[in-house]
Scaffold this motif. Structure first.
Motif: not given
Length: 253
Positions: A68, A71, A80, A82-83, A85-86, A126, A129
């Motif tokens: 993400t 990360d 942000s 959550d997962k 936005w990668k 995703e 989002k």
């Protein structure tokens, strides 16, 4: 939170001063969203879209292993957590990811058409989002999005920049100034992907020189150094897993 250190406050004051300078000496004015004709090289980027999309498709095979954004860059946690936005970085704050570039040679080749390139990544939203209203940290760069996977319906997928609502289109470039308040959402049931690029804003002297200086100093700031370290750690793990998969016994039968 504690009060920022004296060094941090000094740097923030310099950035605020530079932003005023950039606004005053902008070669192309300061619109929230730019006409693509302002940058003739956008036609070359759009021409490369099918090749870029083919490389993206290979990356998406391992989508679940991609990091993400927060990360990599922990300051993104303010908008942000959550997962949804990668990312897949080829270039971050002027520092290249050699292995990711090797995986996407056509994308990297196309990016050489863009003057003052500072950041290149695939930005993966995703389903569901919604990135809340925010502004970028500094107005010395402009942002480009190249639409790669843009699901329907159109009215459920957009980005607002100041008071303009923009819709991505597959194979088309969108250029905007992320220093204006903006928000983005994917309320469809499918994944949206754009190529996300930052490049140096065209400026007149003396803003051009000050901007160059700040962009080269930024890499030494703690949050950017942390982001680069985080990416190196993820990259090491990602490619080690790929190597292990290639070397598994059944692959050699």
């Amino acid at each position: 939170m504690g009060r920022p250190s004296a060094i941090t406050r000094f740097f923030m004051a310099i950035v605020a001063w530079a932003e005023r300078l950039n606004f005053k000496y902008a070669k192309l004015g300061n619109p929230p969203v730019y006409d693509n004709a302002t940058f003739p090289w956008t036609a070359e980027i759009e021409k490369a879209a099918p090749a870029i999309r083919a490389e993206l498709d290979r990356i998406l095979v391992r989508k679940d292993e991609l990091p993400t954004f927060q990360d990599i860059s922990t300051d993104v946690k303010t908008i942000s957590t959550d997962k949804g936005w990668k990312t897949f970085f080829l270039l971050g704050f002027g520092v290249r990811s050699e292995q990711n570039i090797q995986a996407c040679p056509e994308t990297w080749k196309a990016m050489q058409k863009i003057p003052g390139l500072t950041t290149v990544m695939f930005s993966i939203f995703e389903p569901g989002k919604h990135l809340p209203a925010h502004r970028g940290p500094y107005n010395g760069v402009l942002r480009l999005h190249l639409g790669l996977i843009v699901p329907e319906p159109r009215d459920k997928l957009a980005i607002r920049v100041k008071d303009q609502i923009c819709h991505w289109e597959e194979g088309k470039v969108l250029i905007f100034d992320d220093a204006y308040e903006h928000e983005a959402w994917n309320h469809t049931d499918k994944t949206r992907v754009v190529l996300f690029v930052d490049f140096v804003k065209p400026l007149k002297f003396p803003a051009r020189f000050v901007n160059w200086l700040l962009m080269h100093m930024a890499i030494f700031t703690p949050f950017i150094k942390e982001g680069l370290d985080n990416h190196k750690e993820w990259e090491k793990k990602f490619y080690a897993q790929a190597e292990a998969w290639r070397n598994r016994p059944e692959a050699n039968d």
